[in-house]
Write a protein that holds these residues in place. Structure first.
Motif, short mmCIF file in Angstrom:
data_model
loop_
_atom_site.label_atom_id
_atom_site.label_comp_id
_atom_site.label_asym_id
_atom_site.label_seq_id
_atom_site.Cartn_x
_atom_site.Cartn_y
_atom_site.Cartn_z
N GLY A 1 0.86 -1.34 -0.08
CA GLY A 1 0.21 0.02 -0.12
C GLY A 1 0.76 1.29 0.08
N VAL A 2 0.12 2.47 -0.29
CA VAL A 2 0.73 3.65 -0.39
C VAL A 2 1.20 4.09 1.23
CG1 VAL A 2 0.74 5.96 -0.98
CG2 VAL A 2 -0.28 4.18 -2.30
N VAL A 3 2.54 4.29 1.39
CA VAL A 3 3.03 5.13 2.67
C VAL A 3 2.87 6.62 2.50
CG1 VAL A 3 4.64 5.08 4.41
CG2 VAL A 3 4.33 2.94 2.94
N ALA A 4 1.95 7.23 3.56
CA ALA A 4 1.89 8.54 3.37
C ALA A 4 1.91 9.07 4.81
CB ALA A 4 0.55 8.82 2.86
N SER A 5 2.10 10.45 5.04
CA SER A 5 2.09 11.01 6.60
C SER A 5 0.65 10.97 6.87
CB SER A 5 2.72 12.43 6.26
OG SER A 5 1.98 13.23 5.66
N PRO A 6 0.46 11.22 8.22
CA PRO A 6 -0.87 11.31 8.64
C PRO A 6 -1.55 12.85 8.23
CG PRO A 6 0.57 10.61 10.31
CD PRO A 6 1.40 11.01 9.24
N HIS A 7 -0.63 13.73 8.02
CA HIS A 7 -1.01 14.89 7.43
C HIS A 7 -1.65 14.80 6.14
CE1 HIS A 7 -1.31 19.27 6.32
NE2 HIS A 7 -0.56 19.11 5.32
N LEU A 8 -1.07 14.09 5.18
CA LEU A 8 -1.84 13.78 4.11
C LEU A 8 -3.18 13.08 3.86
CD1 LEU A 8 -1.11 13.89 0.87
CD2 LEU A 8 -0.25 12.02 0.77
N HIS A 9 -3.11 12.02 4.86
CA HIS A 9 -4.47 11.31 5.23
C HIS A 9 -5.31 12.11 5.55
CE1 HIS A 9 -7.10 8.19 7.18
NE2 HIS A 9 -6.74 7.68 5.91
N ASP A 10 -5.22 13.28 6.57
CA ASP A 10 -6.11 14.17 6.94
C ASP A 10 -6.55 15.08 5.90
OD1 ASP A 10 -6.00 13.07 9.36
OD2 ASP A 10 -4.56 14.58 10.22
N LEU A 11 -5.80 15.55 4.98
CA LEU A 11 -6.00 16.37 3.77
C LEU A 11 -6.85 15.66 2.86
CD1 LEU A 11 -5.39 18.84 2.63
CD2 LEU A 11 -3.34 18.11 1.51
N ALA A 12 -6.69 14.30 2.63
CA ALA A 12 -7.39 13.39 1.64
C ALA A 12 -8.85 13.48 2.13
CB ALA A 12 -6.71 12.21 1.46
N ASN A 13 -9.08 13.17 3.63
CA ASN A 13 -10.27 13.13 4.02
C ASN A 13 -11.07 14.38 4.00
OD1 ASN A 13 -10.47 10.40 5.01
ND2 ASN A 13 -9.17 10.79 7.07
N GLU A 14 -10.21 15.50 4.29
CA GLU A 14 -11.16 16.68 4.11
C GLU A 14 -11.54 16.86 2.62
OE1 GLU A 14 -9.81 21.61 4.99
OE2 GLU A 14 -8.90 19.88 5.93
N ILE A 15 -10.75 16.67 1.72
CA ILE A 15 -11.04 16.67 0.21
C ILE A 15 -12.29 16.09 -0.04
CG2 ILE A 15 -10.27 16.42 -2.00
CD1 ILE A 15 -7.43 17.26 -1.17
N VAL A 16 -12.38 14.75 0.48
CA VAL A 16 -13.28 13.77 0.12
C VAL A 16 -14.71 14.41 0.31
CG1 VAL A 16 -14.36 11.73 0.70
CG2 VAL A 16 -12.14 11.60 0.02
N ARG A 17 -14.74 15.19 1.54
CA ARG A 17 -15.95 15.78 2.20
C ARG A 17 -16.46 17.09 1.72
NH1 ARG A 17 -13.61 12.78 6.03
NH2 ARG A 17 -14.98 11.53 7.43
N LEU A 18 -15.57 17.48 0.65
CA LEU A 18 -15.79 18.91 0.15
C LEU A 18 -17.25 18.74 -0.65
CD1 LEU A 18 -12.50 20.15 -0.96
CD2 LEU A 18 -13.85 21.06 0.68
N SER A 19 -18.03 19.88 -1.06
CA SER A 19 -19.06 19.79 -1.93
C SER A 19 -18.47 19.88 -3.34
CB SER A 19 -20.08 21.25 -1.60
OG SER A 19 -19.42 22.26 -1.98
N LEU A 20 -19.46 19.89 -4.45
CA LEU A 20 -19.12 19.67 -5.75
C LEU A 20 -18.62 21.16 -6.10
CD1 LEU A 20 -21.78 17.76 -7.52
CD2 LEU A 20 -19.40 17.19 -7.16
N LEU A 21 -19.12 22.14 -5.62
CA LEU A 21 -18.57 23.60 -5.82
C LEU A 21 -17.40 23.74 -5.05
CD1 LEU A 21 -19.52 26.07 -7.15
CD2 LEU A 21 -20.61 26.77 -5.06
N GLU A 22 -17.20 23.25 -4.13
CA GLU A 22 -15.75 23.59 -3.41
C GLU A 22 -14.82 22.80 -4.29
OE1 GLU A 22 -17.27 24.18 0.98
OE2 GLU A 22 -17.07 22.17 0.46
N VAL A 23 -15.09 21.61 -4.65
CA VAL A 23 -14.19 20.77 -5.38
C VAL A 23 -13.70 21.48 -6.60
CG1 VAL A 23 -13.71 18.78 -6.77
CG2 VAL A 23 -14.71 18.65 -4.40
N LYS A 24 -14.79 21.93 -7.44
CA LYS A 24 -14.43 22.81 -8.58
C LYS A 24 -13.67 23.81 -8.24
CE LYS A 24 -16.38 25.65 -12.20
NZ LYS A 24 -15.20 26.24 -12.40
N GLU A 25 -13.87 24.68 -7.32
CA GLU A 25 -13.03 25.81 -7.04
C GLU A 25 -11.70 25.51 -6.62
OE1 GLU A 25 -12.70 29.43 -3.78
OE2 GLU A 25 -14.74 28.68 -4.20
N LEU A 26 -11.46 24.46 -5.95
CA LEU A 26 -10.19 23.81 -5.67
C LEU A 26 -9.40 23.43 -7.07
CD1 LEU A 26 -7.90 22.69 -3.30
CD2 LEU A 26 -9.22 20.63 -3.63
#
Length: 153
Positions: free
Chosen positions: A18-43
């Motif tokens: 599996g991919v080895v990643a820092s906890p910070h990256l895992h937290d960032l990925a969790n935050e991105i997954v919870r974004l609305s479609l409009l927020e994802v588009k803006e990102l």
């Protein structure tokens, strides 16, 4: 919409590598997954702008075949949510409170007696157009207290 859990970022013991990643990256990925479609588009727009990719005229930046309809729908939904002008619509009134409603309509709109009476008797009709949400809610409370049935559209 259910939130699908992310795959593990740590190395697994089953030898899958599996991919080895820092906890910070895992937290960032969790935050991105919870974004609305409009927020994802803006990102995506901001990241594309930073790296100089994603022009509206050139769909080949991401391999082409992009579906702009979904993005347009998300933007239209956001525009609906961010409305600043509302209409106050008189949908009905209590027959016993007709005079009170007419008086309140006169106070709200500064119409004459005849015009206010015609407006009330012509329900459903728009009382005021393009007003702020706060004003619309205040007027709704005042008219409902007088015996009217009002909605903000």
């Amino acid at each position: 919409m259910p939130i699908v859990p992310l795959p593990p970022f740590e190395a697994t013991t089953s030898g899958g590598g599996g991919v080895v990643a820092s906890p910070h990256l895992h937290d960032l990925a969790n935050e991105i997954v919870r974004l609305s479609l409009l927020e994802v588009k803006e990102l995506v727009d901001r990241v594309g702008e930073h790296f100089g990719i994603g022009d509206d005229d050139d769909d080949d930046d991401f391999g082409g075949g992009g579906d702009d309809d979904a993005v347009d729908a998300a933007a239209a939904a956001a525009a609906v949510e961010e409305r600043t002008a509302f209409d106050l619509k008189l949908t009905g009134f209590d027959e016993k409170s007709k005079i009170k409603v007419i008086k309140e309509i006169r106070a709200v709109t500064s119409l004459g007696l005849k015009e206010a009476k015609e407006l009330v008797e012509g329900a459903p009709t728009t009382v005021k157009k393009a007003i702020k949400k706060e004003e619309a809610e205040e007027l709704k409370v005042r008219l409902e207290a007088a015996g009217a049935t009002v909605e903000i559209v």
